[in-house]
Design an enzyme around this catalytic site. Structure first.
Site, PDB file in Angstrom:
ATOM      1  N   ARG A 119     -59.375 -76.713 -80.847  1.00  0.00           N
ATOM      2  CA  ARG A 119     -59.696 -76.519 -79.436  1.00  0.00           C
ATOM      3  C   ARG A 119     -60.851 -75.536 -79.291  1.00  0.00           C
ATOM      4  NH1 ARG A 119     -56.882 -73.262 -75.256  1.00  0.00           N
ATOM      5  NH2 ARG A 119     -57.195 -74.246 -73.231  1.00  0.00           N
ATOM      6  N   LYS A 185     -49.141 -70.426 -87.092  1.00  0.00           N
ATOM      7  CA  LYS A 185     -49.612 -71.759 -86.709  1.00  0.00           C
ATOM      8  C   LYS A 185     -49.386 -72.773 -87.826  1.00  0.00           C
ATOM      9  CE  LYS A 185     -53.344 -74.049 -84.231  1.00  0.00           C
ATOM     10  NZ  LYS A 185     -54.516 -73.811 -83.373  1.00  0.00           N
ATOM     11  N   ARG A 320     -52.219 -66.136 -74.603  1.00  0.00           N
ATOM     12  CA  ARG A 320     -51.733 -65.332 -75.723  1.00  0.00           C
ATOM     13  C   ARG A 320     -50.366 -64.766 -75.394  1.00  0.00           C
ATOM     14  NH1 ARG A 320     -57.328 -61.968 -77.073  1.00  0.00           N
ATOM     15  NH2 ARG A 320     -58.566 -63.805 -77.633  1.00  0.00           N
TER      16      ARG A 320
END
Length: 322
Positions: A119, A185, A320
């Site tokens: 992204r 992630k 975040r």
């Protein structure tokens, strides 16, 4: 860099065993000097080759290579497979095919991306045969009202496959496109519009999943990351995983056309990592802190800031967790 000449060498070394330079030269029909030169280039594919005098060369670990024939058979009747062992980006390839006039559904996958991206144009680290890099080109009906929530629906579909591949995986989704395990992630989703005319809208749903990436292959990643193999042995090969992900994404897209993101809201809520958590919203250089209050049926994130609820869309903001 042209890597096609190096791929036969990779296929021989994929078993993880030692192969002498002489044996490799005989199998591949080239000199030992040429073998040495090709060995040096494999580092550019993210492969770690060990060299031991008297034994030869071997990869630091065996490779689970994708089986193009099996993938093609698994997609028969549903989508066409476009497979290149090495490419720049599967999303870019899918977009280019759309520009050429190809219509989905197409599934584009590879062993290695030299220009993988996430992204907002961020680099997506893509070492050879370590992860899954896969994009689906799909035609939506003309005049389709909204793509809102498509990345969230894709996240749900991908999560369900990964939970089958790695039972007990503590996986969750961070709005709008991250798959996280214990704050690290594991993968991501990238949605891009391939083209729009009166009769159709073509979209590309790109997915990257860390499967067996090593620390040395991820040295340029600037955020906490993880891979499936860090959570135990997989119940699927990479080929089976790519086949399952492709099928799940195609099913998701069919459902999304018929019912929109509303069909995925209950499942998304079960995976939502930010609901009722403190978050920082970053938009146009401005940061605000609030409390996430879940997602709407169009995929917008509701954030409560100073007692007022705001609905945010994925293209507008970064999020975040506090």
């Amino acid at each position: 860099m042209e890597y096609s000449a190096d791929l036969p060498l990779v296929q021989v070394l994929a078993d993880g065993r030692f192969h002498s330079g002489a044996d490799l030269g005989e199998v591949l029909g080239i000199s030992r000097a040429a073998i040495w030169k090709r060995i040096q280039r494999l580092a550019e594919l993210g492969l770690d080759v060990e060299s031991v005098r008297g034994k030869g060369y071997r990869l630091a670990r065996p490779l689970d290579l994708l089986d193009e024939s099996r993938l093609s058979e698994g997609l028969a009747g549903r989508a066409e497979l476009i497979f290149s062992p090495v490419t720049g980006s599967t999303n870019a390839d899918a977009l280019a095919l759309a520009v050429e006039g190809r219509e989905g559904p197409l599934v584009v996958t590879t062993e290695f991306q030299s220009a993988g991206r996430g992204r907002r144009g961020r680099q997506w680290r893509s070492p050879f045969a370590a992860n899954i890099y896969l994009s689906v080109l799909y035609r939506l009906p003309g005049g389709f009202a909204s793509l809102g929530g498509l990345s969230l629906a894709a996240g749900v579909a991908v999560s369900q496959v990964l939970e089958q591949a790695c039972p007990g995986l503590p996986l969750g989704l961070k709005w709008p496109n991250d798959l996280l395990v214990e704050g690290r992630k594991l993968g991501g989703v990238l949605i891009e519009l391939a083209g729009e005319i009166e009769t159709q809208v073509q979209v590309v749903v790109g997915v990257g999943i860390n499967v067996a990436m090593l620390d040395a292959q991820a040295d340029s990643i600037d955020q906490p990351w993880t891979s499936l193999l860090q959570y135990g042995d997989l119940s699927m090969s990479r080929t089976e995983l790519a086949e399952s992900l492709s099928g799940a994404l195609l099913n998701m897209l069919d459902t999304f056309v018929a019912r929109g993101f509303a069909a995925f809201v209950p499942a998304y809520r079960e995976l939502d990592l930010v609901r009722d958590k403190a978050v920082t919203v970053i938009t146009a250089g401005k940061s605000q802190t609030g409390i996430a209050r879940g997602v709407a049926e169009d995929g917008a994130l509701c954030v409560e800031i100073e007692g007022k609820r705001h609905y945010l869309h994925g293209g507008e903001v970064s999020l975040r967790l506090q």
